[in-house]
Design an enzyme around this catalytic site. Structure first.
Site, PDB file in Angstrom:
ATOM      1  N   GLU A 101      55.404  47.509  30.970  1.00 47.49           N
ATOM      2  CA  GLU A 101      55.330  49.234  30.688  1.00 47.49           C
ATOM      3  C   GLU A 101      55.100  49.238  29.757  1.00 47.49           C
ATOM      4  OE1 GLU A 101      57.504  52.345  32.847  1.00 47.49           O
ATOM      5  OE2 GLU A 101      56.228  51.643  34.904  1.00 47.49           O
ATOM      6  N   GLU A 130      55.008  48.491  40.711  1.00 44.96           N
ATOM      7  CA  GLU A 130      55.545  49.623  40.974  1.00 44.96           C
ATOM      8  C   GLU A 130      55.312  50.187  42.406  1.00 44.96           C
ATOM      9  OE1 GLU A 130      58.061  50.892  37.602  1.00 44.96           O
ATOM     10  OE2 GLU A 130      57.893  48.803  37.292  1.00 44.96           O
TER      11      GLU A 130
HETATM   12  O1  AHR Z   1      61.812  52.195  38.755  1.00 50.84           O
HETATM   13  C1  AHR Z   1      62.118  52.402  38.010  1.00 50.84           C
HETATM   14  C2  AHR Z   1      61.115  52.259  36.450  1.00 50.84           C
HETATM   15  O2  AHR Z   1      60.191  52.608  36.826  1.00 50.84           O
HETATM   16  C3  AHR Z   1      61.141  50.908  35.536  1.00 50.84           C
HETATM   17  O3  AHR Z   1      62.797  50.339  35.370  1.00 50.84           O
HETATM   18  C4  AHR Z   1      60.197  51.065  34.787  1.00 50.84           C
HETATM   19  O4  AHR Z   1      58.638  50.412  34.579  1.00 50.84           O
HETATM   20  C5  AHR Z   1      59.347  52.629  35.230  1.00 50.84           C
HETATM   21  O5  AHR Z   1      59.408  53.434  34.253  1.00 50.84           O
END
Ligand code: AHR
Length: 510
Positions: free
Chosen positions: A173, A292
């Site tokens: 990110e 994610e």
């Molecule tokens: O999954 C939780 C968080 O969400 C992770 O650390 C991050 O990459 C995202 O913003």
């Protein structure tokens, strides 16, 4: 009652089910690692301190690939802290989650845990505070057979065989201002390209993931992907996507339709990647790593903020999942399958305790959250080729996405067993749908099973004291049809309907 029709045909092939679509994520976040997968004093712990109750559930979940060690955590992480004798490992501040990291669990432990869980490790690099040299050192430590400083150090740490990690994320990110070492697209694109280039000088066969946007609502979304890929196209294989959904203002219909957003997000990233491909006259195609995704209500986290006293493994973002959340998780999996010609890696974030399908108590039990079930059943039953289905279904009005089809579905066909599985969600929170499944192309097949996750109380959850309150149930099936079958889809339900060919010998126990 409302009715819908869908047609399945083995020729409507999207792609083979990519095994990595059923990935998950272990971050040094809250209690995901400590008292999640690793708790040496737990009664179920093995010699390495891994909770075997969690290992069993991880296998049952059907997870194929696990991303590690972050997430936001990785952007300030020194991997060297987590290797070698435990007593010499430093305690560090983890600024991402304002926690104290003991480093009792690190790279070697993760490699051993992955082996025991039967999953493929997917390693994320720190491109926040670190760069090319560190990435090469880590790669050498993990994958080089021996005879060099870092590979011999791994051996001295007791890992004689290389970890042989194939899949690497170039940061996490990096578009997010919350990220340690956050960068502009041009800065990150150059760094990703140079890191990838150097890593491939060591091992040209690595598969590399560049960071896409943190979510599709980022102001830089689209431009970020285009710039990063313009810089790093030749050095990477994937661009990442992240998305979390939650019930907002009690608007259940929109929440149940969250996959509309996920599918649009995927389409937009595919278009952007292919635009860069055209501009560069490239033959190579960039695939998508949805590394994610989940249901996550970030309201509490935003309101409470991180802990201010730097605790060790605090209980952070331990969302408890409802029936409605589980239906959405099932629908998001359908969305991933529908796009698996381009999304070939995906990670449910995360695995244990922190926004996770598995919950634990320190020293106590581990249990399946409601969201565990659609994931486990999809991972088990989605075999072979993914078939496009386009249900002719009633539309449902949503405040966020306008009119959307009430039925969201995909199917798979396993050439080996002849089994067909249809995954279908009725997004309508109030109206049932009678679904007619036309299967002339599978004329001998009969419905053998219809499993449903739903319930009169969509807010029902599982807990340590009532771990099976929310479970999928089998419902009676209409076995009469020839070339056609019917299934009743309850309001707000996730369903899997299985069709089998009675003439096919069944040579494997399920
Ligand atoms: O999954 C939780 C968080 O969400 C992770 O650390 C991050 O990459 C995202 O913003």
């Amino acid at each position: 009652m409302q009715s819908a029709i869908l047609t399945i045909d083995p020729e409507f092939r999207i792609a083979e089910v990519p095994p990595r679509l059923f990935g998950s994520f272990v971050e040094h976040l809250g209690r995901c690692v400590y008292t999640g997968i690793f708790e040496p004093t737990h009664p179920s712990a093995d010699d390495d301190g891994f909770r075997t109750d969690v290992l069993d559930l991880t296998r049952e979940l059907g997870v194929s690939t696990v991303r590690y060690p972050g997430g936001n955590f990785v952007s300030g992480y020194r991997w060297e802290d987590g290797v070698g004798p435990r007593e010499t490992r430093p305690q560090r501040l983890d600024p991402a989650w304002r926690s104290t990291e003991t480093n009792a669990f690190g790279l070697g432990e993760f490699a051993a845990w992955s082996h025991r869980a039967g999953i493929e490790p997917m390693m994320a690099l720190n491109l926040g505070t670190r760069g090319v040299q560190d990435a090469c050192d880590l790669l050498e430590y993990c994958n080089h057979p021996g005879g060099t400083y870092w590979s011999d150090l791994r051996k001295a740490h007791g890992h004689t065989k290389p970890f042989d990690i194939r899949l690497w994320c170039l940061g996490n990110e990096m578009d997010g201002p919350w990220q340690i070492g956050h960068k502009t697209a041009a800065e990150y694109g150059r760094l990703a390209a140079e890191t990838g280039r150097a890593m491939r000088m060591i091992d040209p066969s690595l598969e590399l993931v560049a960071c896409g946007s943190s979510h599709s609502g980022m102001p830089t979304f689209g431009a970020w992907e285009a710039t990063v890929l313009q810089e790093a196209y030749d050095q990477v294989d994937y661009i990442s996507l992240h998305a979390y959904y939650h019930l907002q203002d009690g608007d259940l219909a929109s929440f149940l339709a969250s996959a509309v957003d996920m599918e649009a997000f995927i389409d937009d990233v595919v278009s952007t990647a292919d635009h860069v491909r055209a501009k560069r006259r490239a033959n190579k195609r960039i695939d998508l790593s949805f590394d994610e995704w989940n249901v996550w209500d970030q309201t509490d986290w935003r309101e409470q903020g991180p802990p201010d006293d730097w605790p060790e493994a605090p209980p952070l973002i331990e969302d408890t999942y409802t029936v409605a959340d589980a239906v959405v998780v099932g629908s998001l999996l359908i969305a991933l399958l529908r796009h698996c010609d381009r999304v070939t890696v995906a990670c449910l974030a995360q695995l244990v305790n922190a926004i996770a399908p598995i919950r634990t108590e320190p020293g106590g039990p581990a249990w399946r959250q409601a969201s565990f079930h659609p994931f486990a059943l999809t991972a088990r039953l989605a075999r072979g080729r993914v078939l496009r289905v386009d249900p002719v279904a009633p539309v449902m009005a949503t405040a966020r996405y306008g009119d959307v089809p009430a039925v969201h579905a995909v199917a798979t066909y396993d050439d080996d067993s002849g089994d067909v599985a249809i995954f279908a969600v009725n997004r309508n929170p109030a109206e049932p749908v009678e679904l007619t499944i036309r299967h002339d192309a599978f004329a001998r097949h009969r419905i053998t099973e219809h499993t449903v996750l739903s319930g009169d109380d969509l807010a029902a959850t599982n807990s340590s004291t009532n771990p099976d309150r929310v479970i999928p149930v089998s419902v009676p099936v209409d076995t009469s049809g020839h070339g056609s079958a019917r299934a009743y889809l309850k309001p707000a339900s996730w369903n899997v309907v299985r069709l089998t060919d009675p003439d096919r010998p069944r040579d494997r126990e399920e």
